[in-house]
Write a protein that holds these residues in place. Sequence first.
Motif, short mmCIF file in Angstrom:
data_model
loop_
_atom_site.label_atom_id
_atom_site.label_comp_id
_atom_site.label_asym_id
_atom_site.label_seq_id
_atom_site.Cartn_x
_atom_site.Cartn_y
_atom_site.Cartn_z
N SER A 32 49.85 47.14 37.90
CA SER A 32 49.94 46.01 36.97
C SER A 32 48.96 44.89 37.31
O SER A 32 48.34 44.31 36.43
CB SER A 32 51.37 45.46 36.93
OG SER A 32 52.20 46.38 36.26
N ALA A 33 48.83 44.59 38.60
CA ALA A 33 47.93 43.49 39.00
C ALA A 33 46.50 43.78 38.55
O ALA A 33 45.77 42.87 38.14
CB ALA A 33 47.98 43.28 40.51
N ASN A 34 46.09 45.06 38.59
CA ASN A 34 44.74 45.42 38.14
C ASN A 34 44.61 45.30 36.63
O ASN A 34 43.61 44.81 36.12
CB ASN A 34 44.38 46.83 38.59
CG ASN A 34 44.40 46.98 40.10
OD1 ASN A 34 45.47 47.10 40.68
ND2 ASN A 34 43.25 46.91 40.74
N LEU A 35 45.63 45.77 35.92
CA LEU A 35 45.57 45.72 34.46
C LEU A 35 45.55 44.27 33.96
O LEU A 35 44.90 43.95 32.98
CB LEU A 35 46.76 46.46 33.85
CG LEU A 35 46.75 47.98 34.04
CD1 LEU A 35 48.11 48.59 33.69
CD2 LEU A 35 45.65 48.62 33.19
N VAL A 36 46.29 43.39 34.66
CA VAL A 36 46.38 41.99 34.25
C VAL A 36 45.21 41.17 34.83
O VAL A 36 44.86 40.13 34.29
CB VAL A 36 47.76 41.41 34.67
CG1 VAL A 36 47.90 39.95 34.26
CG2 VAL A 36 48.89 42.22 34.02
N ILE A 96 45.10 39.90 37.97
CA ILE A 96 45.59 38.84 38.85
C ILE A 96 45.47 39.22 40.34
O ILE A 96 45.37 40.40 40.66
CB ILE A 96 47.07 38.51 38.54
CG1 ILE A 96 47.92 39.80 38.59
CG2 ILE A 96 47.18 37.83 37.18
CD1 ILE A 96 49.41 39.58 38.37
N PRO A 97 45.48 38.21 41.24
CA PRO A 97 45.44 38.52 42.66
C PRO A 97 46.79 39.03 43.15
O PRO A 97 47.83 38.63 42.63
CB PRO A 97 45.11 37.18 43.31
CG PRO A 97 45.63 36.15 42.36
CD PRO A 97 45.49 36.75 40.98
N ASP A 114 49.10 34.05 39.48
CA ASP A 114 48.31 34.06 38.25
C ASP A 114 46.82 34.15 38.60
O ASP A 114 46.41 33.85 39.73
CB ASP A 114 48.60 32.78 37.45
CG ASP A 114 48.22 32.94 35.98
OD1 ASP A 114 47.71 34.02 35.60
OD2 ASP A 114 48.43 31.99 35.21
N SER A 115 46.04 34.54 37.61
CA SER A 115 44.60 34.70 37.79
C SER A 115 43.97 33.43 38.35
O SER A 115 44.29 32.33 37.91
CB SER A 115 43.98 35.05 36.44
OG SER A 115 42.62 35.31 36.62
N GLN A 116 43.11 33.62 39.34
CA GLN A 116 42.37 32.54 40.00
C GLN A 116 43.24 31.57 40.79
O GLN A 116 42.81 30.46 41.10
CB GLN A 116 41.49 31.79 38.98
CG GLN A 116 40.50 32.74 38.31
CD GLN A 116 39.54 32.04 37.39
OE1 GLN A 116 38.99 31.02 37.73
NE2 GLN A 116 39.30 32.62 36.21
N VAL A 117 44.43 32.02 41.12
CA VAL A 117 45.29 31.21 41.99
C VAL A 117 45.28 31.85 43.39
O VAL A 117 46.24 31.77 44.15
CB VAL A 117 46.73 31.11 41.39
CG1 VAL A 117 47.60 30.15 42.18
CG2 VAL A 117 46.66 30.62 39.94
N GLN A 174 38.54 43.54 28.56
CA GLN A 174 38.22 42.94 29.86
C GLN A 174 39.09 41.72 30.03
O GLN A 174 39.61 41.17 29.05
CB GLN A 174 36.73 42.59 29.92
CG GLN A 174 36.27 41.74 28.75
CD GLN A 174 35.87 40.34 29.15
OE1 GLN A 174 36.49 39.75 30.01
NE2 GLN A 174 34.85 39.81 28.50
N VAL A 175 39.26 41.26 31.27
CA VAL A 175 40.24 40.21 31.53
C VAL A 175 39.65 38.85 31.86
O VAL A 175 40.38 37.87 31.96
CB VAL A 175 41.21 40.62 32.68
CG1 VAL A 175 42.09 41.78 32.25
CG2 VAL A 175 40.45 40.94 33.95
#
Lengths: 480, 99
Positions: A433-437, A439-440, A461-464, B56-57
Amino acid sequence: MSWTDFVTIEDLVQAIKNQQLTVKSIIEQVFEQIEQTRSFQVLLTDFKKEAFEQANLIDNKIRLQQPLGRLAGVPFIVKDNFLTFNQTTTAASHMLENFVAPYQATSVTKLINEDAILIGKANLDAYAHGSSTENSDFFTTKNPYDKNRVPGGSSGGSAAAIALNIVPFALGTDTGGSIRLPASFCNQVGFKPSYGLVSRSGVVAMASSLDCIGPITRNVKDASLILDIIAGQDQLDSTTISRDQVGYVVVNSSDRKITRKAKIGVISDYLIDGIDQKVKNNFLNKVELLKKAGFQVEDVTVPLIKYALGVYYIICPAEISSNLSRYDGLRYGYHQINVNDFETSIEMSRSNGFGREAKRRIMIGTYVLSSGYYDAYYKKAQQVRTKLIDNFKKLFKTYDFLIGPTVPILPFKIGEKNSDPIAMYLTDVMTVSANLVGIPAISLPAGMIDGLPTGFQVMADSQVDKKLLAFSAEIEELIK
Amino acid sequence: MANQLSDQDVLKLAKLSQLTIKSEELEVFKKDINEVLNLVSMLDEVDVTDIKPTNQVTGLENITRSDESIKYSYSDDLFHNAVKFEDGYLVVPKIINEN
């Protein structure tokens, strides 16, 4: 004195700068340890001569009091899908068995520019397709905690190298869990950054919308230091995002104080079925420890998460089939000799150069992208991916971090799953899931069950990434 | 129930993938591919009406850099992995027959 006497890389570098130990002595220890641990089959190649030359250069710099990089004299290993200039880069595949890299991965160059010393290249599942290193076209790496079991994959060699005290850090790649899963199976810290934070230039492509690069280390602080060095935009990878102004190094208690107020969600969907009861109970015990320590922890559900594996096993092979279509055996890679026809030459080179797992994924990818099935499979998966992303974005409005186990099972026996691709794919159920979304996500050591390691996953969340690392540093001792 | 591939389907798929499958491998590939198609058929139950696909994300668009050639000091190294290289060209098997 040994490099292992120093808990963090920062302490080690300080000791090297203070001339408490020479870089040459460190490299001697490294190669002694490589000999001692040969039977675990961790490395595909090592660079003894070059490493000692580098050590000599850095020892001289220290003597002459010249400026030193932030990783002066620190030995490291990379997974063998990172291109390293003028050295073989096989991706553990017969296809690239004799490939000599004409350029170098940006991340590797950044580390070497900080005076880190490249020791060798670690084993993996060929082309990073797998969860155990059993798909390596050369040999299977053994789990440092039990030689009859797998180290996890695909970055299994990188994780085992840290567990076996060969070097203090290694780089891996994570497309669906390939850093976090082996880190969990080998009792180490494995960090997958936000998508785009680390340049993919010079890394053998697997699934381009999912591939991430990150460190495997002994502790969170080291992971934050390595991320700080390799993160950032790169002209050679147009999907890279800009780095955090404040950097990523987890410094001190002021960083940590922020996280005390953090709101944490337990992904309860992961605990329903398909999970080993011992893994579940161990995880729930750790959750109790967090609650006792004063963290706000609540159960959450991610309605679409049960479809993540289905989305992953469409999008990932689709992108693989596209990325692996470049291998024709003509410009580089395995070439079938004595074939005079152009098309047959390409077919034979690909059929004899790729292993079974790569062929399976190429064919599945080709199928889901073919004109008659594109909408039913590929486009559908991309749409469900959108819904999954929405699920996570919504939760991150309320929760700072989402937690769960890293892998639903304990390290399994060599040979136990490699004739059953579906059983192998199910080991990725909590990491994809983390790859699909995008996020770290990090896997932290979460203690031993029957003598085998287990992992604790935290996502943000992304970039956190910075906040995730600070929080992880705060809880890593608590949940060990 | 997901689509199930026949022997002929798998052979055609292999051809499209520029792969050849030995007859003794056919059964295993067919079984494995069909199992994966069964696994991913779980998506059938998800309603995706009016949902945009995600490619893409990052949300980044039109990332460009100036179109300048940069001298690469190791140009020759780019070709040393090729099977056959002559006068600046890759040598490959013949594509067109003489007659």
